[in-house]
Scaffold this motif. Structure first.
Motif, PDB file in Angstrom:
ATOM      1  N   GLN A   1      -1.378  -1.432 -21.047  1.00 15.03           N
ATOM      2  CA  GLN A   1      -2.724  -1.737 -20.543  1.00 15.03           C
ATOM      3  C   GLN A   1      -3.508  -2.493 -21.609  1.00 15.03           C
ATOM      4  N   THR A   2      -3.711  -3.785 -21.376  1.00 21.64           N
ATOM      5  CA  THR A   2      -4.415  -4.609 -22.359  1.00 21.64           C
ATOM      6  C   THR A   2      -5.911  -4.513 -22.112  1.00 21.64           C
ATOM      7  N   LYS A   3      -6.663  -4.289 -23.193  1.00 25.21           N
ATOM      8  CA  LYS A   3      -8.123  -4.303 -23.070  1.00 25.21           C
ATOM      9  C   LYS A   3      -8.637  -5.604 -23.667  1.00 25.21           C
ATOM     10  N   ILE A   4      -9.486  -6.266 -22.926  1.00 23.45           N
ATOM     11  CA  ILE A   4      -9.963  -7.585 -23.346  1.00 23.45           C
ATOM     12  C   ILE A   4     -11.489  -7.610 -23.318  1.00 23.45           C
ATOM     13  N   ALA A   5     -12.089  -8.147 -24.383  1.00 22.58           N
ATOM     14  CA  ALA A   5     -13.546  -8.334 -24.397  1.00 22.58           C
ATOM     15  C   ALA A   5     -13.855  -9.810 -24.178  1.00 22.58           C
ATOM     16  N   ILE A   6     -14.731 -10.063 -23.215  1.00 23.16           N
ATOM     17  CA  ILE A   6     -15.198 -11.426 -22.946  1.00 23.16           C
ATOM     18  C   ILE A   6     -16.598 -11.533 -23.555  1.00 23.16           C
ATOM     19  N   VAL A   7     -16.746 -12.375 -24.559  1.00 23.32           N
ATOM     20  CA  VAL A   7     -18.042 -12.541 -25.227  1.00 23.32           C
ATOM     21  C   VAL A   7     -18.624 -13.884 -24.805  1.00 23.32           C
ATOM     22  N   GLY A   8     -19.665 -13.829 -23.998  1.00 23.98           N
ATOM     23  CA  GLY A   8     -20.231 -15.061 -23.415  1.00 23.98           C
ATOM     24  C   GLY A   8     -19.610 -15.257 -22.048  1.00 23.98           C
ATOM     25  N   ALA A   9     -20.437 -15.104 -21.006  1.00 21.65           N
ATOM     26  CA  ALA A   9     -19.873 -15.106 -19.648  1.00 21.65           C
ATOM     27  C   ALA A   9     -20.536 -16.164 -18.771  1.00 21.65           C
ATOM     28  N   GLY A  10     -20.533 -17.392 -19.264  1.00 27.34           N
ATOM     29  CA  GLY A  10     -21.021 -18.498 -18.440  1.00 27.34           C
ATOM     30  C   GLY A  10     -19.881 -19.036 -17.593  1.00 27.34           C
ATOM     31  N   THR A  11     -19.842 -20.349 -17.422  1.00 29.80           N
ATOM     32  CA  THR A  11     -18.820 -21.002 -16.596  1.00 29.80           C
ATOM     33  C   THR A  11     -17.413 -20.556 -17.000  1.00 29.80           C
ATOM     34  N   ILE A  12     -17.136 -20.613 -18.301  1.00 30.16           N
ATOM     35  CA  ILE A  12     -15.778 -20.339 -18.772  1.00 30.16           C
ATOM     36  C   ILE A  12     -15.517 -18.831 -18.863  1.00 30.16           C
ATOM     37  N   GLY A  13     -16.507 -18.087 -19.326  1.00 28.97           N
ATOM     38  CA  GLY A  13     -16.311 -16.638 -19.499  1.00 28.97           C
ATOM     39  C   GLY A  13     -15.991 -15.931 -18.195  1.00 28.97           C
TER      40      GLY A  13
ATOM     41  N   THR B   1     -13.992  -6.138 -20.468  1.00 31.43           N
ATOM     42  CA  THR B   1     -15.396  -5.826 -20.717  1.00 31.43           C
ATOM     43  C   THR B   1     -16.135  -7.130 -20.991  1.00 31.43           C
ATOM     44  N   ILE B   2     -17.255  -7.311 -20.316  1.00 29.01           N
ATOM     45  CA  ILE B   2     -18.031  -8.538 -20.492  1.00 29.01           C
ATOM     46  C   ILE B   2     -19.298  -8.235 -21.277  1.00 29.01           C
ATOM     47  N   PHE B   3     -19.525  -9.056 -22.330  1.00 28.47           N
ATOM     48  CA  PHE B   3     -20.805  -9.018 -23.044  1.00 28.47           C
ATOM     49  C   PHE B   3     -21.420 -10.407 -23.030  1.00 28.47           C
TER      50      PHE B   3
ATOM     51  N   ASP C   1     -30.131 -10.572 -17.151  1.00 28.26           N
ATOM     52  CA  ASP C   1     -29.730 -10.194 -15.784  1.00 28.26           C
ATOM     53  C   ASP C   1     -28.207 -10.132 -15.643  1.00 28.26           C
ATOM     54  N   LEU C   2     -27.531  -9.750 -16.741  1.00 29.55           N
ATOM     55  CA  LEU C   2     -26.069  -9.891 -16.783  1.00 29.55           C
ATOM     56  C   LEU C   2     -25.342  -9.219 -15.614  1.00 29.55           C
ATOM     57  N   GLN C   3     -25.671  -7.932 -15.370  1.00 30.75           N
ATOM     58  CA  GLN C   3     -24.946  -7.207 -14.321  1.00 30.75           C
ATOM     59  C   GLN C   3     -25.112  -7.891 -12.951  1.00 30.75           C
ATOM     60  N   GLN C   4     -26.340  -8.261 -12.671  1.00 30.41           N
ATOM     61  CA  GLN C   4     -26.647  -8.904 -11.385  1.00 30.41           C
ATOM     62  C   GLN C   4     -25.908 -10.249 -11.269  1.00 30.41           C
ATOM     63  N   TYR C   5     -25.910 -10.972 -12.373  1.00 31.03           N
ATOM     64  CA  TYR C   5     -25.257 -12.282 -12.420  1.00 31.03           C
ATOM     65  C   TYR C   5     -23.739 -12.146 -12.204  1.00 31.03           C
ATOM     66  N   VAL C   6     -23.138 -11.152 -12.863  1.00 26.18           N
ATOM     67  CA  VAL C   6     -21.693 -10.935 -12.712  1.00 26.18           C
ATOM     68  C   VAL C   6     -21.383 -10.517 -11.273  1.00 26.18           C
ATOM     69  N   ASP C   7     -22.187  -9.583 -10.737  1.00 26.92           N
ATOM     70  CA  ASP C   7     -21.971  -9.115  -9.358  1.00 26.92           C
ATOM     71  C   ASP C   7     -22.043 -10.279  -8.370  1.00 26.92           C
TER      72      ASP C   7
ATOM     73  N   ARG D   1     -11.730  -2.338 -12.790  1.00 25.37           N
ATOM     74  CA  ARG D   1     -11.217  -2.483 -14.152  1.00 25.37           C
ATOM     75  C   ARG D   1     -12.160  -3.308 -15.035  1.00 25.37           C
ATOM     76  N   LEU D   2     -13.357  -3.550 -14.517  1.00 28.37           N
ATOM     77  CA  LEU D   2     -14.321  -4.386 -15.234  1.00 28.37           C
ATOM     78  C   LEU D   2     -15.522  -3.566 -15.668  1.00 28.37           C
ATOM     79  N   SER D   3     -15.984  -3.758 -16.911  1.00 27.25           N
ATOM     80  CA  SER D   3     -17.292  -3.190 -17.276  1.00 27.25           C
ATOM     81  C   SER D   3     -18.157  -4.269 -17.909  1.00 27.25           C
ATOM     82  N   VAL D   4     -19.450  -4.070 -17.781  1.00 26.56           N
ATOM     83  CA  VAL D   4     -20.423  -5.035 -18.286  1.00 26.56           C
ATOM     84  C   VAL D   4     -21.291  -4.280 -19.278  1.00 26.56           C
ATOM     85  N   VAL D   5     -21.409  -4.795 -20.496  1.00 24.55           N
ATOM     86  CA  VAL D   5     -22.168  -4.063 -21.520  1.00 24.55           C
ATOM     87  C   VAL D   5     -23.215  -4.974 -22.151  1.00 24.55           C
ATOM     88  N   SER D   6     -24.202  -4.340 -22.793  1.00 21.73           N
ATOM     89  CA  SER D   6     -25.301  -5.131 -23.347  1.00 21.73           C
ATOM     90  C   SER D   6     -25.265  -5.181 -24.874  1.00 21.73           C
TER      91      SER D   6
END
Ligand SMILES: NC(=O)c1ccc[n+]([C@@H]2O[C@H](COP(=O)([O-])OP(=O)(O)OC[C@H]3O[C@@H](n4cnc5c(N)ncnc54)[C@H](O)[C@@H]3O)[C@@H](O)[C@H]2O)c1
Length: 308
Positions: free
Chosen positions: A5-17, A34-36, A41-47, A65-70
């Motif tokens: 089970q690979t855990k991956i952090a995405i730092v910056g979640a615009g077009t590419i993230g 995990t997205i940071f 409005d990160l959670q709303q934007y991701v949703d 399998r996704l979490s959004v953190v601040s």
């Protein structure tokens, strides 16, 4: 990593993230992402936007399998991979990696999606420079198989090998760029064509729409099947590329010379006079692009050539 089970952090979640988050979630059914991002409005934007990138998969299963953190530290603790695609600014990247280094596991792979800031500049203030490299996608990465892996001179071979193994296990097509260079390789090629295209339109040789038509009905399909070397090797018949250059080399050379001269004459640099007309024609022809249609068609092409 891949396989477990690979855990991956995405730092910056615009077009590419967001596109990368979708790629990991859809290609590896076991991974956790995990997205940071600093957006308030990160959670709303991701949703709102992430589901559009999750094609042909069970959305609910992916989003579980996704979490959004601040907080950055919360995102990178306990992950195998940190993938950065924040602003394309050297100061941001230089300042961010030491913070990541402080909180991420000591063996985590550190990848930057930058289009042009080499790892050897980003790593300036890091203690351990051996795990950082550029992993440059071609937009949108959840569709395009290529990843340009560009190590700095300080990146370890082991980190490069682990990176290649991860992407290959996901069925992607990583290519190692052996030396850091401006723009890496894919954009160098794409922007060379773009410059020639701008020059030809600026000279009134062809319209924006006709030039696009020309690429879509010639080089486009050809290049999905074979790159320029393989294509011209085929074009030379039994004698391959050597024969091609013997037969057509004169015309090839004339085109290169005409192109150099036209570009110089037309001053085809960003911000110069030619730009307004080329942008006007492009706006008039296309207005706002439907990226969903683009993605669907691109996927079909890739499926047809066995590269999806
Ligand atoms: N757009 C492309 O076609 C493309 C292609 C390949 C590579 N890239 C590279 O990917 C990176 C991101 O590009 P993009 O087009 O996704 O940009 P973008 O502007 O869409 O996204 C950048 C994101 O970073 C976030 N951000 C800002 N400050 C931050 C911080 N301190 N910490 C974390 N997140 C922060 C922003 O809120 C935003 O969501 C750049 O380095 C770019 O060169 C872009």
């Amino acid at each position: 990593m891949a396989g477990g089970q690979t855990k991956i952090a995405i730092v910056g979640a615009g077009t590419i993230g967001l596109s990368f988050a979708a790629l990991h979630l859809t290609k590896d059914p076991n991974c956790k992402v995990t997205i940071f991002d600093t957006r308030p409005d990160l959670q709303q934007y991701v949703d709102q936007h992430l589901p559009g990138y999750l094609i042909d998969v069970d959305h609910e299963a992916c989003l579980k399998r996704l979490s959004v953190v601040s907080k950055l530290e919360e995102a990178v603790t306990d992950v195998a991979i940190v993938q950065e695609q924040g602003p394309e600014k050297l100061a941001f990247k230089v300042a961010t990696w030491p913070q990541i280094e402080l909180h991420a596991p000591a063996d985590a792979l550190l990848w930057s999606s930058t289009s042009g800031i080499p790892a050897s500049q980003q790593n300036r203030d890091m203690k351990d420079k051996s795990r950082l490299m550029v992993v440059h996608p071609f937009n949108p990465p959840h569709i395009m198989p290529i990843l340009e892996v560009v190590p700095s001179p300080e990146t370890s071979q082991a980190a490069v090998e682990r990176t290649l193994a991860y992407w290959r296990a996901l069925g992607r097509s990583p290519v190692v760029v052996k030396k850091e260079c401006t723009g890496f390789v894919a954009n160098r090629l794409a922007f060379a064509l773009l410059r020639e295209a701008c020059s030809l339109v600026a000279q009134g040789v062809v319209s924006v729409e006709d030039l696009d038509e020309l690429v879509q009905t010639s080089m486009g399909p050809r290049w999905a099947v074979a790159g320029p070397f393989k294509s011209y090797h085929a074009g030379g018949g039994e004698g391959g590329l050597t024969n091609f250059l013997e037969k057509i080399g004169g015309t090839t050379q004339s085109c290169w010379e005409a192109s150099d001269e036209d570009i110089r004459k037309g001053d085809i640099n960003v911000g110069k006079k030619w730009q307004a007309e080329v942008c006007r024609q492009t706006d008039e022809a296309y207005r706002v692009i439907d990226t969903a249609e683009r993605d669907t068609k691109t996927r079909k092409v890739l499926e047809a050539v066995g590269r999806s």
